[in-house]
Design an enzyme around this catalytic site. Sequence first.
Site, PDB file in Angstrom:
ATOM      1  N   ASP A  17       0.871  -1.002   0.008  1.00 52.06           N
ATOM      2  CA  ASP A  17      -0.032   0.066   0.029  1.00 52.06           C
ATOM      3  C   ASP A  17       0.777   1.162   0.069  1.00 52.06           C
ATOM      4  OD1 ASP A  17      -1.423   2.127   0.726  1.00 52.06           O
ATOM      5  OD2 ASP A  17      -2.672   1.152   2.401  1.00 52.06           O
ATOM      6  N   ASP A  58      -4.299  -1.596  -1.759  1.00 50.01           N
ATOM      7  CA  ASP A  58      -3.159  -2.449  -2.095  1.00 50.01           C
ATOM      8  C   ASP A  58      -2.995  -2.752  -3.405  1.00 50.01           C
ATOM      9  OD1 ASP A  58      -2.150  -3.610   0.883  1.00 50.01           O
ATOM     10  OD2 ASP A  58      -4.251  -3.036   1.084  1.00 50.01           O
ATOM     11  N   LYS A 137      -7.912  -5.050   3.989  1.00 43.82           N
ATOM     12  CA  LYS A 137      -8.673  -4.832   5.274  1.00 43.82           C
ATOM     13  C   LYS A 137      -8.679  -5.933   6.173  1.00 43.82           C
ATOM     14  CE  LYS A 137      -9.309  -0.456   4.474  1.00 43.82           C
ATOM     15  NZ  LYS A 137      -8.069  -0.179   3.276  1.00 43.82           N
ATOM     16  N   TYR A 237       1.996   1.158  14.335  1.00 42.26           N
ATOM     17  CA  TYR A 237       1.083   1.028  13.406  1.00 42.26           C
ATOM     18  C   TYR A 237       1.328   1.677  12.149  1.00 42.26           C
ATOM     19  CZ  TYR A 237      -3.395   0.839  10.764  1.00 42.26           C
ATOM     20  OH  TYR A 237      -4.274   0.625   9.993  1.00 42.26           O
ATOM     21  N   LYS A 240      -2.493  -2.921   8.731  1.00 45.98           N
ATOM     22  CA  LYS A 240      -2.814  -4.249   8.612  1.00 45.98           C
ATOM     23  C   LYS A 240      -1.790  -4.733   7.282  1.00 45.98           C
ATOM     24  CE  LYS A 240      -5.646  -6.575  11.879  1.00 45.98           C
ATOM     25  NZ  LYS A 240      -4.702  -6.154  12.720  1.00 45.98           N
ATOM     26  N   ASP A 241      -1.475  -5.845   7.512  1.00 47.13           N
ATOM     27  CA  ASP A 241      -0.683  -6.597   6.496  1.00 47.13           C
ATOM     28  C   ASP A 241      -1.533  -7.353   5.451  1.00 47.13           C
ATOM     29  OD1 ASP A 241      -1.000  -7.860   8.772  1.00 47.13           O
ATOM     30  OD2 ASP A 241       0.981  -9.022   8.469  1.00 47.13           O
ATOM     31  N   GLN A 250      -6.727 -28.179 -10.008  1.00 42.59           N
ATOM     32  CA  GLN A 250      -6.805 -29.369 -10.698  1.00 42.59           C
ATOM     33  C   GLN A 250      -5.834 -30.610 -10.897  1.00 42.59           C
ATOM     34  OE1 GLN A 250     -10.432 -27.297 -12.076  1.00 42.59           O
ATOM     35  NE2 GLN A 250      -9.767 -29.511 -12.349  1.00 42.59           N
TER      36      GLN A 250
HETATM   37  P1  13P Z   1      -9.222 -32.814 -12.643  1.00 43.96           P
HETATM   38  O1  13P Z   1      -9.142 -34.010 -11.618  1.00 43.96           O
HETATM   39  O2  13P Z   1      -9.080 -33.063 -13.815  1.00 43.96           O
HETATM   40  O3  13P Z   1      -8.828 -31.741 -11.911  1.00 43.96           O
HETATM   41  O4  13P Z   1     -11.121 -32.626 -12.652  1.00 43.96           O
HETATM   42  C1  13P Z   1     -11.736 -32.425 -11.390  1.00 43.96           C
HETATM   43  C2  13P Z   1     -12.810 -31.610 -11.928  1.00 43.96           C
HETATM   44  O5  13P Z   1     -12.722 -30.363 -12.418  1.00 43.96           O
HETATM   45  C3  13P Z   1     -14.461 -31.464 -11.640  1.00 43.96           C
HETATM   46  O6  13P Z   1     -14.890 -30.479 -11.322  1.00 43.96           O
HETATM   47  P1  13P Z   2      -4.904  -0.174   5.172  1.00 51.68           P
HETATM   48  O1  13P Z   2      -4.158  -1.279   6.031  1.00 51.68           O
HETATM   49  O2  13P Z   2      -5.704  -1.026   4.141  1.00 51.68           O
HETATM   50  O3  13P Z   2      -4.119   0.800   4.822  1.00 51.68           O
HETATM   51  O4  13P Z   2      -6.261   0.463   6.082  1.00 51.68           O
HETATM   52  C1  13P Z   2      -5.970   0.869   7.250  1.00 51.68           C
HETATM   53  C2  13P Z   2      -7.089   1.678   7.804  1.00 51.68           C
HETATM   54  O5  13P Z   2      -6.988   2.224   8.997  1.00 51.68           O
HETATM   55  C3  13P Z   2      -8.532   1.410   7.586  1.00 51.68           C
HETATM   56  O6  13P Z   2      -9.591   2.064   8.418  1.00 51.68           O
HETATM   57 MG    MG Z   3      -3.979   2.216   3.596  1.00 52.29          MG
HETATM   58 MG    MG Z   4      -5.027  -1.937   2.548  1.00 52.37          MG
END
Ligand code: 13P
Ligand code: 13P
Ligand code: MG
Ligand code: MG
Length: 375
Positions: A17, A58, A137, A237, A240-241, A250
């Site tokens: 971010d 982000d 968030k 602060y 948040k990460d 598949q």
């Molecule tokens: P595969 O075993 O080829 O991934 O197929 C599963 C499938 O997509 C069923 O919805």
């Molecule tokens: P971010 O971590 O997405 O920047 O958001 C921070 C925040 O304080 C949202 O209210």
């Molecule tokens: Mg932010």
């Molecule tokens: Mg963010």
Amino acid sequence: MVSVAEEKVTVSVIKADVGGFPGHSEVHPDLLEACEGVLEDAVDEVIIDYYVTRCGDDIDLIMTHTRGEDDEKVHELAWNAFQEATKVAEDLKLYGAGQDLLSDAFSGNVRGLGPGAAEMELVERPSEPIIVFCCDKTEPSAFNLPLFRIFADPNNTAGLVLDPSMHDGFEFEVHDVIDQKKVILKCPEEMYDLLALIGQTQRYAIKRVYKKGDGDEAERIAAVTSTERLNLIAGEYVGKDDPVAIVRCQSGFPAVGEVLEPFTFPHLVAGWMRGSHNGPLMPVSEEEAHPTRFDGPPRIIALGFQLRNGELVGPQDLFADPAFDRAREIANEVADYIRRHGPFQPHLLSEEELEYTTLPDVLKKLEDRFEDLEE
Ligand code: 13P
Ligand code: 13P
Ligand code: MG
Ligand code: MG
């Protein structure tokens, strides 16, 4: 020219971010353009292909290459892209410009600096469907519940019961993000031990999932998340990460629809307003990934790609589907309900998890007025 013949391909999703527009709600398109410019110049030199997206405020850089995980050149490229975007953010006076770039100088790897990274080195199969998830968030352990369902819950993933190549189960690499330790647990046999850890989302996060077996890790790798604890890294602060994840689908891994199915339940995650509230994780299209209600509710997007010799064929915007309308409705209902708790738990996070708090100041102010209880 990068050649992928006989080589392993690495998918690197690196996010940061570096400024919101307005507030913490979205990324300005000029920032995405700045990142694209930097990545475009690196095609055939450092990376094979790229796709730049955003979830909320982000920026998510999705890159493919043959340089392996934690590669200095790839991380430097992401760092440079975020630096260019930061310049634009500063110029536009966007909110929190450079928020996640905690150091002025790049030192070989973005880990520990601020940006989050999920990287997966894989042996590309004859057909290689992957899904990249990007959130805003919330925190990395928001993936604990869905990854558990995808790779260990037969009520979610029919393939665990029906597909002979999945029937043995999967291994989960769980990180203790506070003490910086890891442990690998096998499912189904250690399922209850796994759940004892990953239910504690403030401390344990699933970092990787592997298919069981003796093969090379690059053949068995099934999922990877970003687990950087930005708030701890910075010591104060800085947001948040907001996490990302890559999941393989598949042919011995869960089907695309099995990987998406857990998100029909908008489970409660930590984050939302001021990184200090629990709220439902709403699955949305790229278009709708701009959290505005009380800076939320927390969002997740899912982009599907097919790899073709390291090239990203796609994306397909997987939550842009009426099949997820009901999940969004439920998320809105849950948001209405939980918001009515105002500053009370369990909407509010516990004391240790709050990103903002006045509690120490309040306690100090009231120090002399607290009296012992009479028994
Ligand atoms: P595969 O075993 O080829 O991934 O197929 C599963 C499938 O997509 C069923 O919805
Ligand atoms: P971010 O971590 O997405 O920047 O958001 C921070 C925040 O304080 C949202 O209210
Ligand atoms: Mg932010
Ligand atoms: Mg963010």
